[in-house]
Enzyme design. Structure first.
Site, PDB file in Angstrom:
ATOM      1  N   HIS A 341     -26.944  14.993  50.346  1.00  0.00           N
ATOM      2  CA  HIS A 341     -27.428  15.636  49.362  1.00  0.00           C
ATOM      3  C   HIS A 341     -27.833  14.517  48.645  1.00  0.00           C
ATOM      4  O   HIS A 341     -29.686  13.846  48.568  1.00  0.00           O
ATOM      5  CB  HIS A 341     -27.289  15.957  48.783  1.00  0.00           C
ATOM      6  N   GLU A 342     -27.725  13.839  48.199  1.00  0.00           N
ATOM      7  CA  GLU A 342     -27.675  12.372  47.272  1.00  0.00           C
ATOM      8  C   GLU A 342     -27.710  11.171  47.700  1.00  0.00           C
ATOM      9  O   GLU A 342     -28.997  10.375  47.370  1.00  0.00           O
ATOM     10  CB  GLU A 342     -26.057  12.209  46.527  1.00  0.00           C
ATOM     11  N   HIS A 345     -31.453  11.499  48.432  1.00  0.00           N
ATOM     12  CA  HIS A 345     -32.546  10.925  47.392  1.00  0.00           C
ATOM     13  C   HIS A 345     -32.399   9.095  47.448  1.00  0.00           C
ATOM     14  O   HIS A 345     -34.007   8.640  46.887  1.00  0.00           O
ATOM     15  CB  HIS A 345     -31.973  11.068  46.302  1.00  0.00           C
ATOM     16  N   GLU A 401     -35.901  17.902  45.603  1.00  0.00           N
ATOM     17  CA  GLU A 401     -34.063  18.420  45.810  1.00  0.00           C
ATOM     18  C   GLU A 401     -34.617  19.079  47.199  1.00  0.00           C
ATOM     19  O   GLU A 401     -33.192  18.959  47.708  1.00  0.00           O
ATOM     20  CB  GLU A 401     -34.026  18.920  44.578  1.00  0.00           C
TER      21      GLU A 401
END
Length: 488
Positions: A341-342, A345, A401
C-alpha cells in the site's frame, strides 16, 4: 447450536495475548462484548471443552430475526465457525460477525498491554527506550502517509504570515503566497530527510533485523507494568538481554531471557514470553523488487503506535518508515500487504499530487477569490468556505488511498490478507463505524483514508480480473461507497 442446511464459514484467529490470558479473554468476550449487546446477540452460552472453552450465540438483525449461528473455540489459533440460518443472509453479515470477535480480541489485547512490556532492539545500534505515545500525538502519524494534514497545517500557518506581512511590509503582500508555496515544496521534496532524522533506527543491508520480546505479567499479578517496575530496572533488563543473548546467539532465547527477568526481581513465566525476529530490510526489498523500484531508505520509529508510511517525491527519493507497534501486531504476509500500500503511494507520486492540489486551492483563494469577494474573508462565510473546500480535498485524497489499496492487491496479491491487517490496526474505527452517522462522518471528515469497513469490504470482494486504470476504478468505488452510505 441450531442445525443449518447452509454452508458454514471457518476462520482461525491467533490472539495477541499469551495462552495464559485466554480464560480472561473468553471472559471479556462473554461479559464485556456479547452480553451488553443483548439486542444483537441471543442464546449466548459459554461451555468448557476438552482443550479449553467454547462460546456459542446467535446473531440477530434489527427486527430480531435470527441470521447466524456463531461458535468460538479457544486454542492456538482460536477457531471461529459462522453458519447462516437462511439463504438471504448477506456475506457482509458474516464478515461483520467475524469482525465482532476480532474487535473484542483487539480491545482486550490493548487493555492487557498495561500488564506487559515490549522490548525492541536493532542489531548494531544503541538501545533506544520505547516511546509509548498515543496515536493522535504521534508526529509520524501526523506527517506521513499522503502528508495531506501537513499541507493543510502549513496553509493555515501561512495565513498568519500574510497578516504579519500585510502589517509590516504591505507592498509584498501579493508575493507572500508564492514564497510560502515555494517553502512548502522544499519541505515536500526533502520530506524523506526530515522523517529519516526523526526516526530512531536506520535499517540497512548490513543490519537488517529488528528483535522483539513481549512479556506479560502473570494473570494473577496484572497491573501497570511500568508503574510496578521502575524504568531503570526495565532498561537494565533490556540492555542485559541484548548483550548476553542477542549479540551471542543472534536472537532472543526465552529461557535465558527468563533468567534475566528473575535476576532483576521481575516474576517471569515462560508461557508469558513472546519473541519475534523480523528482517525488515528483506521485507522492504521484497516489495521494492516487485514494484521494480530502487531500494528506498528504511527507518524504524520505536513507538507502539501501529503505523507504516512511505514518503518522498518519487521512488528514487523514497523512504519507508515502519513503527515497532506494527511489527508487533502483524505477521509477515500482513506486513507485505501494508508495505505494498505504501509503495502504491510512491508509484503514484501521491505526495506531489496532493501538494499540487492544496497549493492550487491556496493560490486560487488569494489571487482570485480575495480580489473578487474581499468581504468573504472578513466574515463567517470564510470559515464555511474553508471547511467545505477542506472536506472536498480530503475526499479527493480518499481516491489515492483507495488506489494504493488496489495497487497493493495487484502487485503483492493476497488482498484479503491486507484486509485482515486493516481490521487489526483499525479495529476501533470498525467498531465506531457500526453506527451509520459515524460512517457519514468518516466519509466527510478531515481524514484522507476512506472508512475501514469500506476498504475491508472492497479488498475482500476483489476479483482476479486485471484492472487497467486503478485510479479511475478507485474514484468509482469511493463514490459508490459514499452514495451507498448516504442511502443506508
Amino acid at each position: 447450536m441450531m442445525s443449518s442446511p447452509f454452508p458454514f464459514f471457518m476462520y482461525r484467529i491467533t490472539p495477541e495475548v499469551p495462552p495464559s490470558y485466554y480464560e480472561k479473554l473468553f471472559d471479556f468476550i462473554y461479559t464485556q462484548y456479547l452480553l451488553p449487546q443483548n439486542q444483537r446477540f441471543t442464546n449466548i452460552k459459554r461451555e468448557p471443552t476438552v482443550k479449553g472453552e467454547k462460546l456459542t450465540y446467535v446473531v440477530t438483525d434489527q427486527q430480531s430475526s435470527h441470521l447466524l449461528d456463531v461458535e468460538v473455540k479457544s486454542g492456538t489459533p482460536f477457531e471461529l465457525r459462522i453458519t447462516p440460518l437462511n439463504p438471504s443472509v448477506p456475506k457482509s453479515a458474516v464478515e461483520e460477525a467475524k469482525q465482532d470477535i476480532l474487535i473484542a480480541m483487539q480491545v482486550f489485547s490493548q487493555n492487557a498491554r498495561s500488564a506487559a512490556v515490549c522490548f525492541v532492539w536493532r542489531e548494531g545500534e544503541k538501545i533506544v527506550p520505547e516511546a509509548y505515545t498515543k496515536p493522535e500525538k504521534s508526529f509520524n502519524r501526523f506527517f506521513l502517509e499522503t502528508q495531506l494534514l501537513f499541507f493543510v497545517v502549513f496553509i493555515v500557518f501561512g495565513m498568519f504570515i500574510f497578516i504579519t506581512i500585510a502589517t509590516v511590509v504591505p507592498d509584498a503582500f501579493w508575493v507572500a503566497p508564492l514564497i510560502l508555496i515555494g517553502i512548502q515544496f522544499i519541505f515536500v521534496f526533502y520530506s524523506n530527510r526530515f522523517i529519516g532524522r526523526n526516526a530512531e533506527w536506520h535499517i540497512t543491508k548490513a543490519n537488517p533485523t529488528i528483535h522483539l520480546l513481549e512479556y506479560y505479567l502473570p494473570v494473577n499479578k496484572m497491573g501497570d507494568f511500568k508503574k510496578t517496575y521502575p524504568r531503570e530496572t526495565l532498561l537494565a533488563i533490556k540492555k542485559e538481554i541484548y548483550e548476553e543473548i542477542i549479540t551471542k546467539q543472534g536472537e532472543v532465547e526465552v529461557e535465558s531471557a527468563q533468567k534475566i527477568f528473575l535476576k532483576h526481581g521481575v516474576p517471569c513465566e515462560l508461557q508469558n514470553l513472546k519473541t519475534k525476529k523480523v528482517n525488515v530490510y528483506g521485507l522492504v526489498k521484497n516489495i521494492a523488487d516487485r514494484f521494480n523500484f530502487p531500494m528506498p531508505k528504511v527507518v524504524v520509529s520505536n513507538t507502539m503506535v501501529p503505523n507504516a508510511a512511505a514518503s518522498g517525491p518519487s521512488p528514487k527519493r523514497g523512504l519507508v518508515l515502519i513503527t515497532t507497534g506494527i511489527l508487533v501486531q502483524l505477521n509477515e504476509a500482513e506486513l507485505l500487504g501494508v508495505l505494498g500500500h505504501e509503495f502504491g503511494h510512491l508509484r503514484g507520486r501521491d505526495p506531489l499530487i496532493l501538494y499540487g492540489l492544496v497549493s492550487a486551492e491556496f493560490l486560487f483563494r488569494f489571487y482570485v477569490l480575495f480580489p473578487l469577494f474581499p468581504l468573504i474573508f472578513s466574515s463567517l462565510l470564510f470559515f464555511a468556505y474553508f471547511w467545505a473546500i477542506m472536506v472536498l480535498i480530503f475526499f479527493i485524497a480518499k481516491f489515492f488511498e483507495a488506489r494504493a489499496d488496489l495497487i497493493s492487491a495487484m502487485v503483492v496479491g493476497n488482498p484479503k490478507v491486507l484486509a485482515e491487517s486493516l481490521e487489526k490496526i483499525g479495529f476501533q474505527r470498525l467498531l465506531y463505524e457500526r453506527t451509520p452517522s459515524y460512517r457519514i462522518q468518516e466519509w466527510l471528515g478531515l481524514d484522507p483514508h476512506p472508512p475501514i469497513y469500506f476498504r475491508v469490504d472492497r479488498l475482500a470482494s476483489l476479483s482476479s480480473e486485471k484492472i487497467r486504470y486503478p485510479l479511475i476504478q478507485s474514484i468509482k468505488d469511493v463514490t459508490r461507497g459514499f452514495i451507498a452510505t448516504l442511502r443506508s
